[in-house]
Design an enzyme around this catalytic site. Structure first.
Site, short mmCIF file in Angstrom:
data_model
loop_
_atom_site.label_atom_id
_atom_site.label_comp_id
_atom_site.label_asym_id
_atom_site.label_seq_id
_atom_site.Cartn_x
_atom_site.Cartn_y
_atom_site.Cartn_z
N SER A 86 -31.72 -7.51 32.75
CA SER A 86 -32.17 -8.90 32.75
C SER A 86 -33.35 -9.19 31.80
O SER A 86 -33.19 -9.12 30.59
CB SER A 86 -32.49 -9.29 34.18
OG SER A 86 -32.64 -10.65 34.29
N GLU A 392 -37.41 -19.41 42.29
CA GLU A 392 -38.66 -18.72 41.99
C GLU A 392 -39.29 -19.48 40.82
O GLU A 392 -38.57 -20.08 40.00
CB GLU A 392 -38.38 -17.28 41.59
CG GLU A 392 -37.84 -16.44 42.73
CD GLU A 392 -37.69 -14.97 42.37
OE1 GLU A 392 -38.29 -14.14 43.07
OE2 GLU A 392 -36.99 -14.65 41.40
N ASN A 394 -40.30 -18.39 38.21
CA ASN A 394 -39.80 -17.84 36.94
C ASN A 394 -38.47 -18.44 36.50
O ASN A 394 -37.93 -18.07 35.45
CB ASN A 394 -39.71 -16.31 37.01
CG ASN A 394 -38.72 -15.81 38.07
OD1 ASN A 394 -37.78 -16.50 38.42
ND2 ASN A 394 -38.95 -14.59 38.56
N PRO A 520 -47.06 -5.07 43.49
CA PRO A 520 -46.37 -4.17 42.56
C PRO A 520 -45.03 -4.77 42.17
O PRO A 520 -44.33 -5.31 43.02
CB PRO A 520 -46.18 -2.90 43.39
CG PRO A 520 -46.21 -3.32 44.81
CD PRO A 520 -47.01 -4.59 44.90
N GLY A 522 -41.12 -4.92 41.21
CA GLY A 522 -39.96 -4.15 41.63
C GLY A 522 -38.98 -3.95 40.49
O GLY A 522 -37.89 -3.41 40.70
N THR A 523 -39.33 -4.39 39.30
CA THR A 523 -38.43 -4.22 38.16
C THR A 523 -39.08 -3.55 36.96
O THR A 523 -38.40 -3.12 36.04
CB THR A 523 -37.88 -5.58 37.67
OG1 THR A 523 -39.00 -6.40 37.28
CG2 THR A 523 -37.07 -6.30 38.73
C1 G16 Z 1 -35.58 -10.06 38.96
C2 G16 Z 1 -35.29 -10.64 40.32
C3 G16 Z 1 -36.20 -11.80 40.59
C4 G16 Z 1 -37.65 -11.39 40.44
C5 G16 Z 1 -37.87 -10.71 39.08
C6 G16 Z 1 -39.24 -10.10 38.95
O1 G16 Z 1 -35.32 -11.02 37.99
O2 G16 Z 1 -33.93 -11.05 40.36
O3 G16 Z 1 -35.96 -12.27 41.89
O4 G16 Z 1 -38.50 -12.47 40.54
O5 G16 Z 1 -36.93 -9.68 38.89
O6 G16 Z 1 -39.41 -9.16 39.98
P1 G16 Z 1 -40.67 -8.22 40.06
O7 G16 Z 1 -41.86 -9.12 39.99
O8 G16 Z 1 -40.52 -7.50 41.36
O9 G16 Z 1 -40.62 -7.33 38.86
P2 G16 Z 1 -34.39 -10.71 36.73
O10 G16 Z 1 -34.20 -12.03 36.08
O11 G16 Z 1 -35.14 -9.71 35.90
O12 G16 Z 1 -33.15 -10.15 37.36
#
Ligand code: G16
Length: 544
Positions: A86, A392, A394, A520, A522-523
């Site tokens: 993503s 969200e 974002n 923290p 998650g991505t």
């Molecule tokens: C993903 C999730 C979203 C989340 C974003 C950032 O977005 O689908 O719900 O807001 O990651 O997550 P974090 O702040 O935990 O890194 P995408 O568009 O990258 O799939």
């Protein structure tokens, strides 16, 4: 629709017939060696699946192919596997499993995914058997998996590793190839609810959305009207390809100009929804004239944010909060015309701008709920209402309509005697058909927003003026181990390490209208910081 079998599937049918009644562990082990895990690597199924450097993901893909087969057998449904990272940089990649109605994977299975991914080769057999036992997976059951991928250079090879995993357990599959993440979610839902959804083809998806858009905007566009033009930054990703395919189905009144279509720039680099939101400036590769309506997709087209420069050259961002406000205002107006009392709520996260929450609650009188980051959390909460609008900040979001609400609206659109009420119900019906209810979808959201703006006769400036955002700042911080931070209260408060929340509270007190939190990611391997305050300078200082 063709169902493909890979070489491995053929291999299985020659080598053993027992695979359909018990797992062929020899084959699983043989192919595990070909998809070896780098030693010492530990990964977690995070906010949206696994994400890390593409070179470390081959074994994860293979193992997610295995797990998808078990999930498919257990749910007796088609399961999706999407290869994408993503919004992450091009060198990263990732994978997530999609559950039967197009929703994110159930939390208990996220744990199996983490466990299977981190297992040593000799442990795989035990873990697969454990999952089968705990979840009462019937190995006699057929499995069917649909696979999609984004445009990253690594995605094709990685999706082949998924196919190996699916095939080694005797699963059948259909590879959709290059699709946006929300298209794959939609396809999964189509396969499992054939009587409710359309055919499971990307072409049928375009036709359904285009038909609903044309119907909904009938009253907004009259012959001879000037074009409504929109500049779209496609983040150099899959969105460019798919929006181009969608465009030929759309009325000519909507003139879409695409930028960052992947022919020159790098994916998500200095462009895309995440860049625009975090840096609060236009992406590179697009010339923004004053008051021109522009928007940005992210790398797999599941997020969208709008923006424009005013006459004085100041940048204005219309993020997920502004989108949620526009859509819920529109829906509320239609509901009051129809005279129906359906429950409606907006679901946000801690990142939602304080002004948006206040506007929704105090001016719009719409209840607002705050949940943890991750669309899976928002989706779940939104399901509690007849109409649940979730976004969200974002730009990731959609609207969910309960089955009862859909039935009521469709009935009114057909049977209601009062012309005005019936027309309003028809508009609601077309809005339902225009929205991809499985997950946030940049293409579908774009069409919903464009339809509402056209129907309301709104310029981007009118929309922006609904409320004024509090100045805010987001930062990413690299730390040795982001997992030392633990949060509570929908991530608005830190509970570990001790003392950190008190320090944040102390800083927040120094500024007016201020709020701040850390969590923290998650991505990505970072800690995210969010701060808002009365002035941009104060928000920046607080965040730093
Ligand atoms: C993903 C999730 C979203 C989340 C974003 C950032 O977005 O689908 O719900 O807001 O990651 O997550 P974090 O702040 O935990 O890194 P995408 O568009 O990258 O799939």
């Amino acid at each position: 629709m063709h169902i493909y079998y890979s070489d491995l599937a053929a291999f299985n049918s020659i080598c053993t017939v027992s695979i359909f009644v018990e797992m062929d562990f020899d084959a699983v082990a043989k192919y595990s060696v070909l998809h070896a895990k780098p030693s010492g690597l530990t990964l977690q199924y995070g906010t949206a699946g696994f994400r890390t450097k593409a070179e470390n993901l081959d074994h994860v893909m293979y193992r997610m192919g295995l797990l998808a087969v078990l999930r498919s057998k257990q749910t007796k449904s088609t399961i999706g596997v999407m290869v994408t990272a993503s919004h992450n940089p091009e060198e990263d990649n990732g994978v997530k499993l999609v559950d039967p109605l197009g929703e994110m994977l159930a939390p208990s299975w996220e744990e199996y995914a983490t466990c299977l991914t981190n297992a040593e080769e000799q442990e795989i057999q035990t873990i697969l058997s454990d999952v089968c036992q705990k979840e009462a997976v019937s190995l006699h059951q057929d499995a069917f998996i649909v696979i999609g991928r984004d445009t990253r250079p690594s995605s094709k090879k990685l999706s082949q590793a998924v196919i190996d995993g699916v095939s080694v357990l005797g699963g059948q599959y259909h590879d959709y190839g290059l699709v946006t993440t929300p298209q794959l979610h939609y396809m999964v839902c189509c396969w499992n609810t054939q009587e409710h959804y359309e055919k499971a083809t990307v072409e049928a998806y375009y036709q359904k959305l285009a038909k609903a858009f044309v119907e909904l905007t009938k009253q907004a566009f009259s012959p001879g009207d000037s074009h409504r033009s929109l500049k779209v930054d496609c983040a150099n990703g899959i969105g460019a390809l798919k929006l181009q395919e969608m465009e030929c189905h759309l009325p000519r009144e909507l003139l879409i100009q695409m930028y960052n279509n992947g022919t020159k720039g790098k994916l998500n680099h200095l462009c895309g929804a995440d860049f625009v939101k975090v840096h609060q400036k236009p992406p590179q590769g697009i010339e923004v004239k004053p008051n021109e309506r522009c928007c940005s997709f992210d790398g797999d087209a599941d997020r969208i944010v709008y923006f424009y420069n005013d006459a004085a050259g100041h940048f204005h961002l219309l993020d997920g909060d502004k989108i949620a406000t526009l859509i819920s205002t529109f829906l509320k107006e239609l509901l009051s015309k129809v005279g129906q009392t359906l429950t409606m709520a907006v679901v946000q996260t801690a990142y939602a701008n304080g002004s948006s929450t206040r506007y929704l609650e105090e001016t719009m009188k719409v209840p607002v709920h705050c949940v943890k980051t991750g669309v899976k959390h928002l989706h779940q909460k939104a399901q509690e209402f007849d109409i649940g609008v979730y976004f969200e900040a974002n730009g990731h979001g959609t609207v969910l309509f309960s089955k009862a609400a859909v039935e009521k609206i469709r009935h009114l659109a057909k049977e209601e005697k009062d012309n005005q009420k019936r027309e309003a119900a028809k508009m609601l019906e077309n809005t339902i058909d225009l929205i991809n209810q499985t997950v946030g979808d940049a293409i579908s959201d774009l069409l919903v927003i464009e339809a509402i703006l056209a129907l309301k006769g709104f310029t981007v400036h009118h929309w922006d003026a609904m409320y004024t955002d509090l100045p805010n700042r987001q930062l990413k911080i690299k730390v040795a181990d982001r997992r030392v931070i633990d949060t509570a209260d929908a991530e608005r408060r830190v509970v570990a390490p001790p003392g950190l929340q008190e320090k944040i509270d102390g800083l927040v007190k120094k500024y007016k209208l201020s709020r701040a939190f850390v969590r923290p990611s998650g991505t990505e391997d970072v800690v995210r910081v969010y701060a808002e305050a009365d002035t941009q300078e104060n928000a920046d200082t607080l965040a730093h």
